[in-house]
Design a protein around this motif. Structure first.
Motif, short mmCIF file in Angstrom:
data_model
loop_
_atom_site.label_atom_id
_atom_site.label_comp_id
_atom_site.label_asym_id
_atom_site.label_seq_id
_atom_site.Cartn_x
_atom_site.Cartn_y
_atom_site.Cartn_z
N GLY A 42 0.79 -1.24 0.00
CA GLY A 42 0.00 0.00 0.00
C GLY A 42 0.81 1.28 0.00
O GLY A 42 0.31 2.33 0.41
N PHE A 43 2.05 1.22 -0.47
CA PHE A 43 2.83 2.45 -0.60
C PHE A 43 2.53 3.09 -1.95
O PHE A 43 2.45 2.40 -2.97
CB PHE A 43 4.32 2.16 -0.46
N ALA A 44 2.36 4.40 -1.93
CA ALA A 44 2.06 5.13 -3.17
C ALA A 44 3.37 5.60 -3.79
O ALA A 44 4.34 5.90 -3.08
CB ALA A 44 1.17 6.31 -2.87
N PRO A 45 3.41 5.69 -5.13
CA PRO A 45 4.64 6.11 -5.80
C PRO A 45 4.90 7.60 -5.64
O PRO A 45 3.97 8.40 -5.54
CB PRO A 45 4.36 5.77 -7.26
N TYR A 92 9.17 17.41 0.30
CA TYR A 92 7.86 17.13 -0.33
C TYR A 92 6.74 17.13 0.70
O TYR A 92 5.70 17.75 0.51
CB TYR A 92 7.94 15.76 -1.02
N THR A 101 -2.60 12.72 3.09
CA THR A 101 -3.32 12.07 4.18
C THR A 101 -2.30 11.29 5.00
O THR A 101 -1.48 10.57 4.45
CB THR A 101 -4.37 11.10 3.59
N PRO B 21 0.20 12.25 -5.00
CA PRO B 21 0.08 10.80 -5.22
C PRO B 21 -0.98 10.39 -6.26
O PRO B 21 -0.70 9.51 -7.09
CB PRO B 21 -0.27 10.28 -3.82
N SER B 348 -5.70 8.22 -4.53
CA SER B 348 -4.34 8.53 -4.12
C SER B 348 -3.66 7.33 -3.46
O SER B 348 -2.62 7.47 -2.83
CB SER B 348 -4.33 9.71 -3.16
N SER B 349 -4.23 6.15 -3.61
CA SER B 349 -3.62 4.95 -3.06
C SER B 349 -3.81 3.81 -4.03
O SER B 349 -4.80 3.75 -4.75
CB SER B 349 -4.27 4.60 -1.72
N LEU B 350 -2.85 2.91 -4.04
CA LEU B 350 -2.99 1.71 -4.86
C LEU B 350 -3.73 0.61 -4.11
O LEU B 350 -4.06 -0.43 -4.68
CB LEU B 350 -1.61 1.19 -5.26
N SER B 351 -4.00 0.84 -2.81
CA SER B 351 -4.53 -0.22 -1.97
C SER B 351 -5.93 -0.65 -2.40
O SER B 351 -6.78 0.17 -2.72
CB SER B 351 -4.56 0.24 -0.50
N TYR B 394 -9.99 7.56 6.35
CA TYR B 394 -8.71 7.33 5.68
C TYR B 394 -8.94 6.54 4.39
O TYR B 394 -8.39 6.88 3.33
CB TYR B 394 -7.77 6.57 6.63
N LYS B 397 -10.81 8.91 1.88
CA LYS B 397 -9.94 9.94 1.30
C LYS B 397 -9.04 9.37 0.22
O LYS B 397 -8.75 10.02 -0.78
CB LYS B 397 -9.05 10.54 2.40
N HIS B 398 -8.56 8.15 0.44
CA HIS B 398 -7.63 7.53 -0.51
C HIS B 398 -8.34 6.82 -1.64
O HIS B 398 -7.69 6.38 -2.59
CB HIS B 398 -6.74 6.52 0.22
#
Lengths: 440, 440
Positions: A42-45, A92, A101, B21, B348-351, B394, B397-398
């Motif tokens: 779940g890390f964003a690039p 950043y 977030t 992101p 804003s997340s790949l999750s 959370y 938002k993502h």
């Protein structure tokens, strides 16, 4: 157009890695694996500029690093090339605080630059592959337990030989130092940091010469020498009964981290409490990590990191605690290659199939290649005029596993001749059957 | 450790793109698509250093580009940052000639640097995504026909609105100029290059003022104005009966290219012979390409390239003909975003799943997250202490589509509560069923 000109000898700068295709394919495979695992957690690039304002990038100032920075003027601008991915992350997060977030989980894979002294295995341009989790004001200790699971999965999926993720806690160490009355003595930390390199006797001597009390040295060294499984070490630490708040806090954190590392799926044999690792002097404040290849200790840590209290103090008054790790991929790849760990495979093409025209069948070959690609097969067509032996040799040289031969007969009967380059076997097949075999 | 310090305002340099992101995820998706298609056509990856010796990188010398180069000294070394990926390719091929197999097919995706005048939509650091096929001494014209298929697949898979790949042939144009007695007049080529921008009347006037014969101008302009389908244009060109060897060769090449473009699977409506494109003055020698978005002509060409006779004349005496294209991804992304083509999605997340503990269930949550990740689900755990509303927020938002809730009840009965964030529906499910739903 250019006149007759002088030839400049083509070469790259020392310390700048450049790979041939077969190596590049292996390098990219490692980088893709790292990225895939980072993303799965779940890390964003993130992708920050390579060049920043010197004023911003060097806000901290001083130190060895600044001397190594590639810094230059362009017009009126004082510019620097990034020397790590942590300072740009700090900038950043401080800059975009309102748009993010928290906890903010980002990975970044990119090149960084350090004008290091030129020596074998040191690079001036190299990839770092970083993840960090940044909290606003606070960040749960549970986060520290997730990091080793990421390290574990990265190196397992890369296919590295057995490795151990070593963990410790700086708070625990600071409490220990306070207990022995040597808190605030940087010599102590520095000595432990070098302990594995120079050995305990030399270290002890250095500390004595620096005027550190012999009882304190013995106490700390006995502590560091505690042996056993992770559970045994935790029990032994608990039994020490050291009455110091930092020590108790550090021990509690370490307990929590170990419990959750197990829950996050890291096998017991792949991580170890290691009381002699501290990872540098002034950056980390809690959990610290390093990763050793068991059979190649000379390579040193292949992935290190830890917990820090405040990411971006140079850019914001907001307190941003975080935890992160970095893999120095360029160096790692170089070292694995040198140690012969990456194997001998020498495939310089990603192609799974080479379509080879025999005679005047280029149009059909193009159509077949197009269909193979649409079916997801990585495909090349041999488009040059050449003897059939040369065409087959191209597939051999590149390690392309299948050749699809198309002559007038194949065009006439709508079939393909599929040649398996490993065993040399040829079959006449329909497109569908051939595609299925190539894709296995 | 640092004392109380001054805060430096965090900012990036003008002309250096940096994304939040959600945008970064979209940017990377485009870059991944480009890479995937390039690879599917059997191009091998290449990654050259960002910094090279100025003597090498600027071997050609002169021109606008050199003024824009980021060039600086480090110690005694005169260094330059790459301003494109073609010069490094030329240096690479010349340097490693003996280790490469020809035709050499490589792609490179990387940042390049140009100190351009600061203006909206122009970038000083930007990604180029290049492919080139390099032959040794010769390279089949069929190669030129494969390139449009790659462009077609890249932009189709990125999901761009309708586009047309425009092709022409410089040999054809040179033959035409020779036919009209204006061969070797750079004004002619320059005029055609600008024709679409400034219009035919102004162009004609400029040419007349430059002393070009009016009959020649009319002849060339009539030629350029030839209308029709690709087949009709080829027929009309043939019917001109221009008796010039270059013209005949160019026309033959164009015929071959069009025939094979079709065989490589590009639909007729997605490519067009366009006699007014020449792509600059002195680099390309045969086929040239550009790509226009039909409904957004103001964006200009989003992918251009062509055939050149000699890649690396500054580094080797060996003749290396090639054909290639480049996508300026940073600019393209910026323009598509500005034009509103990329859509409004703001994830804003790949999750795919957020595991949320309710009460003291962190260990179980960690175990569940680990299993989800092993099943290929991109998973986060909410590790901070917070009210349940904040945890759900959370995910909202993502834009994370599923939340897995685990409280004491779930721990007791071994089930999970899966919440679909789109419709708010909750279900109690086994791990396997939940994972299946998340993965769809």
């Amino acid at each position: 157009m250019s006149e007759k000109q002088n030839i400049v000898k083509p070469s790259t700068l020392p310390g700048f890695m450049e790979l041939l295709p077969a190596e590049q394919i292996r390098f990219n495979r490692m980088m893709d694996t790292i990225r895939r695992v980072y993303e799965r957690y779940g890390f964003a690039p993130l992708d920050t500029p390579v060049i920043e304002k010197s004023e911003v990038l060097l806000a901290k100032g001083g130190g060895e690093t600044e001397k190594q920075v590639y810094r230059f003027m362009k017009g009126d601008s004082d510019l620097s090339m990034r020397f790590d991915l942590t300072v740009p992350l700090a900038r950043y997060v401080a800059q975009h605080m309102g748009d993010l977030t928290f906890p903010f989980r980002r990975y970044q894979i990119g090149k960084v630059y350090r004008g290091e002294r030129n020596q074998k295995g040191r690079f001036r341009e190299f990839y770092q592959c970083d993840i960090d989790v940044i909290g606003r004001e606070k960040l749960s200790i549970a986060t520290d337990a997730e990091i080793p699971a990421i390290i574990y999965n990265v190196f397992t999926e890369i296919g590295l030989p057995p490795f151990v993720i070593r963990i410790n806690n700086r708070r625990l160490m600071n409490g220990l130092f306070a207990h022995y009355g040597v808190a605030g003595k940087p010599e102590m930390l520095r000595a432990i940091d070098k302990l594995e390199k120079i050995g305990p006797e030399k270290t002890r001597k250095e500390l004595e010469e620096a005027g550190i009390d012999a009882t304190a040295i013995s106490g700390v060294f006995d502590f560091i020498a505690i042996e056993g499984t992770n559970s045994e070490k935790l029990a032994a630490l608990n039994d020490l009964g050291i009455d110091n708040e930092q020590f108790r806090e550090g021990l509690k954190e370490l307990n929590t981290v170990v419990t959750l590392i197990r829950a996050f799926g890291v096998p017991e044999e792949s991580f170890a409490i290691e009381l002699k690792i501290v990872r540098g002097l002034d950056y980390y404040t809690g959990t610290v990590y390093e990763t050793l290849l068991q059979d190649y200790p000379e390579i040193g840590s292949v992935c290190s990191g830890g917990r820090y209290d405040n990411l971006a103090e140079y850019y914001t008054k907001e307190k941003l605690p975080g935890v992160g790790i970095s893999i120095g991929l360029t160096r790692l790849f170089y070292q694995l290659n040198e140690a012969g760990i990456l194997g001998e495979e020498n495939i310089s093409s990603l192609s799974q199939a080479l379509v080879v025209p025999i005679g005047d069948t280029l149009e059909t070959c193009a159509r077949v290649a197009s269909r193979l690609r649409n079916a997801g097969v990585v495909t090349e067509v041999y488009l040059e005029e050449a003897k059939i032996a040369k065409k087959m040799n191209y597939a051999n040289k590149h390690g392309i596993p299948y050749v699809v031969l198309i002559g007038d007969e194949e065009v006439a009967d709508g079939l393909l001749t599929l040649k398996n380059m490993a065993d040399g076997e040829q079959q006449r097949l329909s497109f569908e059957d051939a595609a299925a075999i190539i894709k296995q």
